[in-house]
Design an enzyme around this catalytic site. Structure first.
Site, PDB file in Angstrom:
ATOM      1  N   GLY A  36       0.821  -1.209   0.000  1.00 57.51           N
ATOM      2  CA  GLY A  36       0.000   0.000   0.000  1.00 57.51           C
ATOM      3  C   GLY A  36       0.851   1.253   0.000  1.00 57.51           C
ATOM      4  O   GLY A  36       0.550   2.233  -0.700  1.00 57.51           O
ATOM      5  N   HIS A  37       1.924   1.257   0.785  1.00 58.76           N
ATOM      6  CA  HIS A  37       2.828   2.403   0.801  1.00 58.76           C
ATOM      7  C   HIS A  37       3.539   2.555  -0.549  1.00 58.76           C
ATOM      8  O   HIS A  37       3.734   3.672  -1.044  1.00 58.76           O
ATOM      9  CB  HIS A  37       3.881   2.234   1.903  1.00 58.76           C
ATOM     10  CG  HIS A  37       3.318   2.218   3.288  1.00 58.76           C
ATOM     11  ND1 HIS A  37       3.224   1.064   4.033  1.00 58.76           N
ATOM     12  CD2 HIS A  37       2.797   3.207   4.060  1.00 58.76           C
ATOM     13  CE1 HIS A  37       2.698   1.347   5.215  1.00 58.76           C
ATOM     14  NE2 HIS A  37       2.414   2.636   5.254  1.00 58.76           N
ATOM     15  N   GLY A 148      -3.297   7.620   1.276  1.00 56.86           N
ATOM     16  CA  GLY A 148      -4.201   6.549   0.895  1.00 56.86           C
ATOM     17  C   GLY A 148      -5.633   6.793   1.338  1.00 56.86           C
ATOM     18  O   GLY A 148      -5.880   7.373   2.400  1.00 56.86           O
ATOM     19  N   ASP A 151      -7.308   5.381   4.960  1.00 58.50           N
ATOM     20  CA  ASP A 151      -7.487   6.294   6.092  1.00 58.50           C
ATOM     21  C   ASP A 151      -8.202   7.544   5.579  1.00 58.50           C
ATOM     22  O   ASP A 151      -7.627   8.635   5.521  1.00 58.50           O
ATOM     23  CB  ASP A 151      -6.135   6.657   6.704  1.00 58.50           C
ATOM     24  CG  ASP A 151      -5.432   5.447   7.294  1.00 58.50           C
ATOM     25  OD1 ASP A 151      -6.068   4.732   8.074  1.00 58.50           O
ATOM     26  OD2 ASP A 151      -4.264   5.218   6.962  1.00 58.50           O
ATOM     27  N   GLN A 154      -8.472  10.652   7.794  1.00 57.88           N
ATOM     28  CA  GLN A 154      -7.179  11.332   7.813  1.00 57.88           C
ATOM     29  C   GLN A 154      -6.981  12.157   6.540  1.00 57.88           C
ATOM     30  O   GLN A 154      -6.525  13.308   6.589  1.00 57.88           O
ATOM     31  CB  GLN A 154      -6.053  10.310   7.940  1.00 57.88           C
ATOM     32  CG  GLN A 154      -4.655  10.885   7.784  1.00 57.88           C
ATOM     33  CD  GLN A 154      -3.583   9.822   7.921  1.00 57.88           C
ATOM     34  OE1 GLN A 154      -3.150   9.520   9.014  1.00 57.88           O
ATOM     35  NE2 GLN A 154      -3.168   9.238   6.798  1.00 57.88           N
ATOM     36  N   LEU A 185      -4.842  -3.448   3.100  1.00 60.69           N
ATOM     37  CA  LEU A 185      -3.482  -3.565   3.613  1.00 60.69           C
ATOM     38  C   LEU A 185      -3.274  -2.585   4.762  1.00 60.69           C
ATOM     39  O   LEU A 185      -3.671  -1.427   4.688  1.00 60.69           O
ATOM     40  CB  LEU A 185      -2.472  -3.289   2.508  1.00 60.69           C
ATOM     41  CG  LEU A 185      -2.279  -4.374   1.453  1.00 60.69           C
ATOM     42  CD1 LEU A 185      -1.246  -3.933   0.431  1.00 60.69           C
ATOM     43  CD2 LEU A 185      -1.843  -5.684   2.097  1.00 60.69           C
TER      44      LEU A 185
END
Length: 279
Positions: A36-37, A148, A151, A154, A185
């Site tokens: 994901g990162h 992403g 979140d 966020q 993820l």
């Protein structure tokens, strides 16, 4: 890729880049990196000529000290993963002294958006997020930052603080990356036992079922109650399950084109979050 640990060294490099007309992209993380990162890094292709990934486990966003200490860390493994991509110029991994000076007493608070959903049972969490993100934007002097959609709250808070504070950085949202069984993820997934990991697949499956029923015209309250019950039957402790606007996170109806289903639920002491759009 260069590993940088002090804000002064980072500032020197960033100054040179700006003088050379480079465009800087940043991916703020707390480490324990996964695909994901890497998708966030990849999303900067064609949008930034230089890319920085930051790793800092931010103590002021943890309302539970045990959660902070249990958060998985592994700088060497993270650095190796980023090196393999060939697309990261700097891994910025400061310690706490480079972020919070002695006597640090300032907080960035995004009022309203911080009080709902995850903010309801994690008091102060988003103040910590908004504060560290603001500091990382200032230290990296990034032109664009990737976040992403997993979140999503966020993401909304970061967008709001950038708008309200006139920060010169563009926010790039990136779709959630999922496992084969559709579990989003997350670094927290590594803390799940094998039994819990198998059960965790019920989380996205239940959301998909709820969304399908809502799109078929079934009653919102009934669908949410059924989904909540299904998650409890699968072994989850449900913290919230709500339909919210993707624009402002206010409660909404299935007819809203921006509507998203948000959930937070725990297996044991591992808290998982997810969200999905209705459309």
């Amino acid at each position: 890729m260069k590993l940088v640990k002090t804000r002064q060294e980072l500032a020197d490099i960033v100054t040179q880049w700006h003088r050379a007309g480079e465009t800087i992209g940043v991916v703020p993380t707390m480490g324990s990196l996964h695909a994901g990162h890497l998708a966030l890094v990849k999303a900067l292709d064609g949008k930034a000529t230089r890319r920085i990934v930051t790793i800092f486990v931010n103590p002021i966003q943890f309302n539970n000290p045990d959660d902070f200490h249990l958060y998985p860390r592994g700088l060497e493994a993270d650095a190796a993963l980023l090196e393999e991509t060939g697309g990261v110029d700097i891994l910025y991994a400061p310690d706490e002294t480079q972020i919070y000076a002695p006597g640090f007493s300032t907080r960035v608070v995004v009022s309203g958006l911080d009080a709902m959903l995850c903010g309801g049972d994690r008091p102060g969490h988003f103040d910590g997020v908004a504060t560290i993100v603001t500091k990382l934007f200032m230290q990296t002097r990034a032109d664009i930052a990737a976040f992403g959609e997993k979140d999503f709250q966020q993401l909304c808070i970061v967008r709001r603080l950038v708008q309200d504070l006139d920060l010169p950085v563009s926010i790039l949202p990136v779709p959630t990356v999922r496992e084969a069984d559709q579990l989003a993820l997350s670094s927290r997934n590594r803390r799940l036992t094998p039994v819990q990991r198998a059960r965790a697949a019920h989380l996205p499956a239940s959301l998909h079922t709820c969304i399908a029923e809502l799109k078929a015209g079934k009653n919102l309250e009934t669908c949410l109650k059924t989904c909540w019950h299904d998650l409890e039957e699968a072994g989850f402790t449900v913290h919230y399950l709500e339909l919210r606007s993707g624009k402002n996170l206010q409660a909404t109806q299935p007819s809203d084109p921006s509507a998203r289903l948000f959930v937070a639920a725990s297996l044991g002491d591992v808290r998982l979050i997810d969200n999905m759009p209705l459309c």
